[in-house]
Scaffold this motif. Structure first.
Motif, PDB file in Angstrom:
ATOM      1  N   SER A   1      32.381 -40.531  38.265  1.00 55.33           N
ATOM      2  CA  SER A   1      31.136 -41.035  38.840  1.00 55.33           C
ATOM      3  C   SER A   1      29.960 -40.105  38.564  1.00 55.33           C
ATOM      4  CB  SER A   1      31.289 -41.220  40.351  1.00 55.33           C
ATOM      5  OG  SER A   1      31.473 -39.965  40.994  1.00 55.33           O
ATOM      6  N   HIS A   2      30.243 -38.889  38.098  1.00 54.76           N
ATOM      7  CA  HIS A   2      29.175 -37.947  37.788  1.00 54.76           C
ATOM      8  C   HIS A   2      28.605 -38.235  36.399  1.00 54.76           C
ATOM      9  CE1 HIS A   2      30.985 -35.617  41.104  1.00 54.76           C
ATOM     10  NE2 HIS A   2      29.791 -35.076  41.212  1.00 54.76           N
ATOM     11  N   THR A   3      27.287 -38.263  36.315  1.00 53.36           N
ATOM     12  CA  THR A   3      26.618 -38.486  35.038  1.00 53.36           C
ATOM     13  C   THR A   3      26.835 -37.295  34.106  1.00 53.36           C
ATOM     14  OG1 THR A   3      24.884 -39.720  36.194  1.00 53.36           O
ATOM     15  CG2 THR A   3      24.379 -38.945  33.957  1.00 53.36           C
ATOM     16  N   PRO A   4      27.334 -37.509  32.890  1.00 57.29           N
ATOM     17  CA  PRO A   4      27.380 -36.395  31.939  1.00 57.29           C
ATOM     18  C   PRO A   4      25.977 -35.852  31.714  1.00 57.29           C
ATOM     19  CG  PRO A   4      28.711 -38.223  31.154  1.00 57.29           C
ATOM     20  CD  PRO A   4      27.926 -38.741  32.332  1.00 57.29           C
ATOM     21  N   VAL A   5      25.861 -34.553  31.680  1.00 63.29           N
ATOM     22  CA  VAL A   5      24.546 -33.927  31.568  1.00 63.29           C
ATOM     23  C   VAL A   5      24.570 -32.849  30.498  1.00 63.29           C
ATOM     24  CG1 VAL A   5      25.068 -32.274  33.415  1.00 63.29           C
ATOM     25  CG2 VAL A   5      22.688 -32.752  32.855  1.00 63.29           C
ATOM     26  N   THR A   6      23.463 -32.730  29.803  1.00 62.89           N
ATOM     27  CA  THR A   6      23.284 -31.668  28.811  1.00 62.89           C
ATOM     28  C   THR A   6      22.193 -30.730  29.293  1.00 62.89           C
ATOM     29  OG1 THR A   6      24.036 -32.882  26.864  1.00 62.89           O
ATOM     30  CG2 THR A   6      22.374 -31.185  26.499  1.00 62.89           C
ATOM     31  N   VAL A   7      22.435 -29.434  29.165  1.00 62.52           N
ATOM     32  CA  VAL A   7      21.418 -28.422  29.463  1.00 62.52           C
ATOM     33  C   VAL A   7      21.102 -27.686  28.167  1.00 62.52           C
ATOM     34  CG1 VAL A   7      20.832 -26.338  30.757  1.00 62.52           C
ATOM     35  CG2 VAL A   7      22.186 -28.155  31.844  1.00 62.52           C
TER      36      VAL A   7
ATOM     37  N   GLY B   1      25.329 -23.883  35.449  1.00 65.98           N
ATOM     38  CA  GLY B   1      26.366 -23.447  36.383  1.00 65.98           C
ATOM     39  C   GLY B   1      26.420 -24.311  37.632  1.00 65.98           C
ATOM     40  N   ALA B   2      25.250 -24.729  38.114  1.00 64.62           N
ATOM     41  CA  ALA B   2      25.209 -25.577  39.310  1.00 64.62           C
ATOM     42  C   ALA B   2      25.813 -26.947  39.023  1.00 64.62           C
ATOM     43  CB  ALA B   2      23.768 -25.714  39.791  1.00 64.62           C
ATOM     44  N   PHE B   3      25.502 -27.516  37.854  1.00 67.68           N
ATOM     45  CA  PHE B   3      26.115 -28.802  37.484  1.00 67.68           C
ATOM     46  C   PHE B   3      27.631 -28.669  37.394  1.00 67.68           C
ATOM     47  CE2 PHE B   3      21.904 -30.064  35.477  1.00 67.68           C
ATOM     48  CZ  PHE B   3      21.670 -31.110  36.363  1.00 67.68           C
ATOM     49  N   LEU B   4      28.098 -27.598  36.792  1.00 64.12           N
ATOM     50  CA  LEU B   4      29.536 -27.393  36.662  1.00 64.12           C
ATOM     51  C   LEU B   4      30.208 -27.271  38.019  1.00 64.12           C
ATOM     52  CD1 LEU B   4      29.548 -24.891  33.673  1.00 64.12           C
ATOM     53  CD2 LEU B   4      30.621 -27.158  33.676  1.00 64.12           C
ATOM     54  N   ARG B   5      29.589 -26.522  38.920  1.00 62.39           N
ATOM     55  CA  ARG B   5      30.182 -26.333  40.250  1.00 62.39           C
ATOM     56  C   ARG B   5      30.332 -27.657  40.993  1.00 62.39           C
ATOM     57  NH1 ARG B   5      26.874 -21.794  40.156  1.00 62.39           N
ATOM     58  NH2 ARG B   5      25.254 -22.830  41.410  1.00 62.39           N
ATOM     59  N   ASP B   6      29.425 -28.591  40.709  1.00 60.07           N
ATOM     60  CA  ASP B   6      29.488 -29.888  41.376  1.00 60.07           C
ATOM     61  C   ASP B   6      30.293 -30.919  40.589  1.00 60.07           C
ATOM     62  OD1 ASP B   6      28.180 -29.045  43.584  1.00 60.07           O
ATOM     63  OD2 ASP B   6      26.361 -30.218  43.286  1.00 60.07           O
TER      64      ASP B   6
ATOM     65  N   TYR C   1      30.115 -31.889  37.304  1.00 57.00           N
ATOM     66  CA  TYR C   1      29.492 -32.686  36.254  1.00 57.00           C
ATOM     67  C   TYR C   1      30.047 -32.317  34.885  1.00 57.00           C
ATOM     68  CZ  TYR C   1      25.964 -34.701  39.307  1.00 57.00           C
ATOM     69  OH  TYR C   1      25.332 -35.419  40.292  1.00 57.00           O
ATOM     70  N   PRO C   2      30.395 -33.306  34.055  1.00 62.57           N
ATOM     71  CA  PRO C   2      30.700 -33.009  32.647  1.00 62.57           C
ATOM     72  C   PRO C   2      29.436 -32.448  31.995  1.00 62.57           C
ATOM     73  CG  PRO C   2      31.369 -35.248  33.247  1.00 62.57           C
ATOM     74  CD  PRO C   2      30.497 -34.745  34.359  1.00 62.57           C
ATOM     75  N   THR C   3      29.473 -31.188  31.615  1.00 63.73           N
ATOM     76  CA  THR C   3      28.261 -30.479  31.220  1.00 63.73           C
ATOM     77  C   THR C   3      28.367 -29.951  29.792  1.00 63.73           C
ATOM     78  OG1 THR C   3      27.923 -29.777  33.521  1.00 63.73           O
ATOM     79  CG2 THR C   3      26.678 -28.601  31.831  1.00 63.73           C
ATOM     80  N   THR C   4      27.424 -30.371  28.965  1.00 62.27           N
ATOM     81  CA  THR C   4      27.300 -29.857  27.604  1.00 62.27           C
ATOM     82  C   THR C   4      26.123 -28.895  27.569  1.00 62.27           C
ATOM     83  OG1 THR C   4      28.200 -31.885  26.650  1.00 62.27           O
ATOM     84  CG2 THR C   4      26.906 -30.477  25.193  1.00 62.27           C
ATOM     85  N   VAL C   5      26.264 -27.802  26.863  1.00 59.92           N
ATOM     86  CA  VAL C   5      25.192 -26.803  26.786  1.00 59.92           C
ATOM     87  C   VAL C   5      24.904 -26.462  25.332  1.00 59.92           C
ATOM     88  CG1 VAL C   5      25.712 -25.817  29.053  1.00 59.92           C
ATOM     89  CG2 VAL C   5      26.834 -24.885  27.032  1.00 59.92           C
TER      90      VAL C   5
ATOM     91  N   LEU D   1      20.081 -34.241  40.392  1.00 59.72           N
ATOM     92  CA  LEU D   1      19.187 -33.091  40.563  1.00 59.72           C
ATOM     93  C   LEU D   1      19.470 -32.350  41.865  1.00 59.72           C
ATOM     94  CD1 LEU D   1      15.846 -34.701  39.329  1.00 59.72           C
ATOM     95  CD2 LEU D   1      17.346 -33.139  38.073  1.00 59.72           C
ATOM     96  N   LYS D   2      20.075 -33.043  42.845  1.00 64.07           N
ATOM     97  CA  LYS D   2      20.435 -32.383  44.105  1.00 64.07           C
ATOM     98  C   LYS D   2      21.448 -31.265  43.890  1.00 64.07           C
ATOM     99  CE  LYS D   2      18.262 -34.672  47.497  1.00 64.07           C
ATOM    100  NZ  LYS D   2      17.366 -33.999  48.472  1.00 64.07           N
ATOM    101  N   SER D   3      22.170 -31.302  42.774  1.00 62.66           N
ATOM    102  CA  SER D   3      23.073 -30.193  42.456  1.00 62.66           C
ATOM    103  C   SER D   3      22.300 -28.911  42.177  1.00 62.66           C
ATOM    104  CB  SER D   3      23.939 -30.545  41.236  1.00 62.66           C
ATOM    105  OG  SER D   3      24.871 -31.544  41.554  1.00 62.66           O
ATOM    106  N   LEU D   4      21.054 -29.065  41.759  1.00 63.87           N
ATOM    107  CA  LEU D   4      20.235 -27.913  41.388  1.00 63.87           C
ATOM    108  C   LEU D   4      19.432 -27.379  42.566  1.00 63.87           C
ATOM    109  CD1 LEU D   4      18.813 -29.272  38.016  1.00 63.87           C
ATOM    110  CD2 LEU D   4      20.945 -28.022  38.412  1.00 63.87           C
TER     111      LEU D   4
END
Length: 295
Positions: free
Chosen positions: A7-13, A25-30, A32-36, A154-157
């Motif tokens: 249910s988490h939106t994949p996000v790129t930073v 790091g905040a997205f990962l902790r919550d 989120y599939p996170t690409t950097v 964005l609430k993860s941040l």
């Protein structure tokens, strides 16, 4: 780190300076599939160890997620990284948390629209260590629909996220306004610390009283704001004439102690102009008329 959830939106930073690393790091902790991605790939090592995916290029980073967050040194860097890959932004939401000017925000919004991207311009009111905590604030401007869609992300941040309006430039103006406030408070403290230091008093001794003084001024702000919006300035704490006399004392004391008096002289110069325009009997908020004039 929480388990990744479908249910988490994949996000790129994009951009892994201290702030970018904190965002990812905040997205990962919550969960989120996170690409950097970062020019210097080694800056992603710790994030990869936490579960982030390191993209091979800026293009691959954008393609990886429907939500792309960029936080780099300035808007020139934003365009240097994203202009060559603009076509793959089509259909994606781009959230730019890079500091810049309102003109740059508008220009970048227009550029993003030409790429087919929905653009939110944002500002972070926090240090990297505060990201993901109740102490962080993020403001965004741009399409309300895009903000509403991604506010949960964005609430993860930041615990406090605020939509300022559809005008993309507003976040930059708010950020500048807060910086003005921050530096003015900081300079006032430094002026006082310099004076007391010349009198043999440590800054640490001054700090608690300075904090109380700042809290007192904070209590005046809602009243000042209402007067500014109404365009009338009855004195709340004292008249401008009374403030002006105290400014003379501050200048005299600074000079007596051998401390630089440029900052209080600047304040007094603005106040002298307000008095010359007939505001001597008004409250301090009438000085807004001086700040509204071009320099």
């Amino acid at each position: 780190m929480k388990n990744r959830d479908a249910s988490h939106t994949p996000v790129t930073v994009i951009g892994l300076g201290l702030m970018g690393q904190a965002l990812a790091g905040a997205f990962l902790r919550d969960g989120y599939p996170t690409t950097v991605w970062n020019r210097t790939a080694a800056k992603a090592d710790q994030l990869v160890a936490q579960g982030a995916k390191l993209a091979d290029s800026a293009r691959d980073a954008v393609v990886a997620s429907p939500l792309v967050v960029v936080c780099v040194s300035d808007y020139d860097a934003v365009h240097e990284l994203l202009d060559p890959v603009g076509e793959v932004l089509d259909g994606r939401v781009l959230v730019n948390l890079t500091s810049g000017t309102s003109a740059q925000a508008r220009e970048t919004a227009e550029w993003a629209a030409r790429q087919g991207s929905t653009y939110l311009d944002g500002a972070i009111m926090a240090i990297p260590e505060a990201i993901g905590t109740a102490d962080a604030v993020i403001v965004c401007s741009g399409p309300r629909s895009a903000f509403d869609l991604h506010e949960p992300d964005l609430k993860s941040l930041a615990a406090e996220t605020t939509h300022l309006g559809d005008d993309h430039s507003l976040s930059a103006v708010y950020e500048a306004a807060v910086l003005s406030l921050m530096w003015s408070i900081g300079n006032g403290f430094l002026q006082g610390a310099a004076m007391l230091g010349a009198a043999g008093v440590d800054a640490a001794t001054f700090a608690p009283l300075a904090k109380k003084g700042i809290e007192t001024v904070t209590g005046w702000l809602p009243g000042y704001a209402q007067q500014i919006d109404d365009g009338t300035y009855p004195p709340l704490d004292a008249t401008i004439d009374t403030h002006l006399a105290a400014m003379d004392h501050l200048i005299d004391e600074s000079e007596f102690l051998g401390v630089n008096a440029e900052f209080p002289r600047l304040i007094k110069a603005l106040t002298d102009r307000a008095v010359a325009e007939g505001h001597g009997d008004n409250g301090y908020a009438a000085l807004i008329e001086q700040f509204r004039k071009p320099s």
